[in-house]
Design a protein around this motif. Sequence first.
Motif, PDB file in Angstrom:
ATOM      1  N   ARG A   6      51.278  56.528  95.791  1.00  0.00           N
ATOM      2  CA  ARG A   6      50.659  56.472  97.113  1.00  0.00           C
ATOM      3  C   ARG A   6      51.719  56.320  98.205  1.00  0.00           C
ATOM      4  O   ARG A   6      51.637  56.984  99.249  1.00  0.00           O
ATOM      5  CB  ARG A   6      49.639  55.334  97.168  1.00  0.00           C
ATOM      6  N   ARG A   7      52.708  55.472  97.980  1.00  0.00           N
ATOM      7  CA  ARG A   7      53.758  55.281  98.975  1.00  0.00           C
ATOM      8  C   ARG A   7      54.592  56.547  99.157  1.00  0.00           C
ATOM      9  O   ARG A   7      55.060  56.854 100.249  1.00  0.00           O
ATOM     10  CB  ARG A   7      54.662  54.123  98.567  1.00  0.00           C
ATOM     11  N   THR A   8      54.795  57.290  98.068  1.00  0.00           N
ATOM     12  CA  THR A   8      55.619  58.498  98.135  1.00  0.00           C
ATOM     13  C   THR A   8      54.879  59.665  98.767  1.00  0.00           C
ATOM     14  O   THR A   8      55.457  60.443  99.537  1.00  0.00           O
ATOM     15  CB  THR A   8      56.093  58.898  96.725  1.00  0.00           C
ATOM     16  N   LEU A   9      53.600  59.809  98.466  1.00  0.00           N
ATOM     17  CA  LEU A   9      52.870  61.023  98.822  1.00  0.00           C
ATOM     18  C   LEU A   9      52.146  60.955 100.157  1.00  0.00           C
ATOM     19  O   LEU A   9      51.788  62.001 100.715  1.00  0.00           O
ATOM     20  CB  LEU A   9      51.842  61.344  97.722  1.00  0.00           C
ATOM     21  N   ALA A  10      51.913  59.761 100.690  1.00  0.00           N
ATOM     22  CA  ALA A  10      51.038  59.619 101.855  1.00  0.00           C
ATOM     23  C   ALA A  10      51.489  60.470 103.033  1.00  0.00           C
ATOM     24  O   ALA A  10      50.674  61.147 103.681  1.00  0.00           O
ATOM     25  CB  ALA A  10      50.954  58.147 102.248  1.00  0.00           C
ATOM     26  N   PRO A  26      47.453  64.428  87.012  1.00  0.00           N
ATOM     27  CA  PRO A  26      46.851  64.107  88.308  1.00  0.00           C
ATOM     28  C   PRO A  26      47.231  65.115  89.386  1.00  0.00           C
ATOM     29  O   PRO A  26      48.264  65.777  89.311  1.00  0.00           O
ATOM     30  CB  PRO A  26      47.421  62.720  88.619  1.00  0.00           C
ATOM     31  N   TYR A  27      46.379  65.209  90.401  1.00  0.00           N
ATOM     32  CA  TYR A  27      46.668  66.033  91.563  1.00  0.00           C
ATOM     33  C   TYR A  27      45.955  65.424  92.765  1.00  0.00           C
ATOM     34  O   TYR A  27      45.048  64.596  92.625  1.00  0.00           O
ATOM     35  CB  TYR A  27      46.232  67.489  91.344  1.00  0.00           C
ATOM     36  N   LEU A  28      46.379  65.833  93.956  1.00  0.00           N
ATOM     37  CA  LEU A  28      45.808  65.309  95.191  1.00  0.00           C
ATOM     38  C   LEU A  28      44.592  66.126  95.615  1.00  0.00           C
ATOM     39  O   LEU A  28      44.627  67.359  95.615  1.00  0.00           O
ATOM     40  CB  LEU A  28      46.849  65.330  96.307  1.00  0.00           C
ATOM     41  N   GLY A  58      45.935  71.497 101.359  1.00  0.00           N
ATOM     42  CA  GLY A  58      47.336  71.672 101.704  1.00  0.00           C
ATOM     43  C   GLY A  58      48.276  70.665 101.070  1.00  0.00           C
ATOM     44  O   GLY A  58      49.471  70.655 101.401  1.00  0.00           O
ATOM     45  N   ALA A  59      47.773  69.823 100.168  1.00  0.00           N
ATOM     46  CA  ALA A  59      48.622  68.815  99.548  1.00  0.00           C
ATOM     47  C   ALA A  59      49.622  69.471  98.597  1.00  0.00           C
ATOM     48  O   ALA A  59      49.298  70.448  97.925  1.00  0.00           O
ATOM     49  CB  ALA A  59      47.777  67.802  98.784  1.00  0.00           C
TER      50      ALA A  59
END
Length: 221
Positions: free
Chosen positions: A45-49, A69-71, A75-76
Amino acid sequence: MHWQAADPHRPPVSLHGPLLHLWWWAPERQPALSSRRARIDALLRRTLAAYVGLPPEALRFGREAKGRPYLLHDGAPDFNLTDTDGGTLVAVCRGARVGVDIERTRRAVSARPLARRWFAPEEAAALDALDDAAARAAFLRLWTAKEASCKATGTGIYGWLAHWRFDPDSHAPRLLSAPTDAGVADEWSYLRLSPPGGAHTVALAARGTLPVATGFVATPE
């Protein structure tokens, strides 16, 4: 590769075009949580936000049939994580679907028996011809390349490692043959790197062309 210190809340994110960002989380920079699952979730979460313009707690994740997993955001970017003693690496990629695996270079492994059990016969035979130190190093290179490939496809490793056949003599992963569903070897791109400290080896895999990689050492506030 040059690694630059950066706050994952403010990465140099490009809104358009391909990117491959590698985030190295040293143990002292990671959240102190009671379980590995909670720690990994917080790291992701900290890396991808910042890549989707949302606070970490607002990210929504889905999982493929085999658990990759994926977001769940338009556009993620694609991402993949690998974790071991001494650090965690998160790969964030736009323009390719990426897999990443890490191992400690001094990890003690029974290289030859494990290769005979899990690798292609040609790979196992090549390791049998090496001395102990060379066999261990070759085993770790092959294992990380194979696991990164499996993570890129999302199959998991069990039953698949022997179907990814690599050149045991090559430091950078050189794929010789792939599982039928993964296409031909020439369609795959690989990168071999070492995170800061030199105690680990990492393989990145992607079907297609890997974008130029930029490495960051996470320094969250």
